[in-house]
Enzyme design. Sequence first.
Site, PDB file in Angstrom:
ATOM      1  N   ASP A 119       0.814  -1.210   0.000  1.00 19.41           N
ATOM      2  CA  ASP A 119       0.000   0.000   0.000  1.00 19.41           C
ATOM      3  C   ASP A 119       0.853   1.267   0.000  1.00 19.41           C
ATOM      4  O   ASP A 119       2.087   1.219   0.070  1.00 19.41           O
ATOM      5  CB  ASP A 119      -0.951  -0.035   1.203  1.00 19.41           C
ATOM      6  CG  ASP A 119      -2.304   0.592   0.904  1.00 19.41           C
ATOM      7  OD1 ASP A 119      -2.404   1.405  -0.026  1.00 19.41           O
ATOM      8  OD2 ASP A 119      -3.273   0.255   1.623  1.00 19.41           O
ATOM      9  N   ASP A 177      -9.637   3.518  -4.518  1.00 18.40           N
ATOM     10  CA  ASP A 177     -10.468   2.360  -4.210  1.00 18.40           C
ATOM     11  C   ASP A 177     -11.823   2.400  -4.910  1.00 18.40           C
ATOM     12  O   ASP A 177     -12.452   3.450  -5.049  1.00 18.40           O
ATOM     13  CB  ASP A 177     -10.725   2.275  -2.703  1.00 18.40           C
ATOM     14  CG  ASP A 177      -9.482   1.872  -1.933  1.00 18.40           C
ATOM     15  OD1 ASP A 177      -8.433   1.649  -2.560  1.00 18.40           O
ATOM     16  OD2 ASP A 177      -9.570   1.790  -0.691  1.00 18.40           O
TER      17      ASP A 177
END
Length: 385
Positions: A119, A177
């Site tokens: 991430d 996202d």
Amino acid sequence: MGWNSWNTFKANINESIIRQTATTLVSSGLAKAGYEYLILDEGWQAPTRDKNGRQQANATKFPSGISALADVVHKLGLKIGIYSDAGIYDCAFFPGSWGNEELDANTYASWGIDYLKYDNCGGFQAGTQSPAERFSIMGNALKNTGRDIFYSLCQWGNQFPWFWADQMSDSYRMSGDITSSFAKDNSGVCKTAYCLNTGYAGVSVLTMIRKMRELSGFQSPGSWADMDMLEIGTGTMTEYEEQTHFSFWAALKSPLIIGADITKISNSSLAVMLNKEIIAINQDDAGVAVKYLPDISTEGSVQVWAGPLSTNNFGHVVVLALNEGSNATSIRIPWSSIPQLQNNSRASYSVRDVWAGKNLGTTQTEITLANVSSHQTKVLVLSKS
């Protein structure tokens, strides 16, 4: 292809959930269909590293430890993935891997990890070091372990990874996202690839498809743009919308990572993700994504995309025709508008309607698809007769 814990469970994962999901991947037929990676996203870690400086599992949530859990997963014929971050912390302030890349990579290898989702949160480095630099360090560390670990970047499209991620990773996120909505974005979401939606962007299925108009040409084996997890099975879409979602992720060659709770998924949603012909399009040896055809599309109404398939599998071309509007419509597709067919004006093509599971016969110049429902996508496979 696989399953990731984040969309359903966020950081609230534990050993029981992962074991039950692993068993269900096998019993449901998903593993046999190709969904082989079971990925632990954020929430597996303890708040601090151990006395030797290594990341460690939360002993309450994962009492057996990650290595033992990996053994269970491997015995089921699956592969196991894990999550970390290219900053001091991950997005929930568990220890990230910045400055500890070699140590963490070797830890993952010793546990039997097969996949790393990496991430982009977590510390000052995210603002002072370029993503390419931060992500390349872990890529090199993984390679040096000697273990084959799939490296999946989750940098939200930051600094346009389609230009550099192929040098260090197996896949890269091309946007912020996804959200569990077919057409409605969260506030502030931009529609194109060349704008940054970070973190919890809330990008709808339709907008994610729109962004890929600019990126599909970058898709190639060993460097896949990841359109984020599948929202099929979350109870927020119609069956036609779920089919459209799956069709485009497959034909655009995105990794197919399930985000739903598969222990509670409906039979219709499961059937969508088990469609062998759609999966075969995604896994086709040519590895070429479909491209948007603006000349036979109408903005906000009809989208037509097409691309080649390997000769050994299908013979020619896949076509996607999406009714983006709110009412049923007819979609006309002249073969002369499909780049792969433009030099074959005298050829005839056998046409297969994949979702209907039937052959539509042979045609030489065009096809008209009648009564395509709202948000339905027709997937056609054309083979030269």
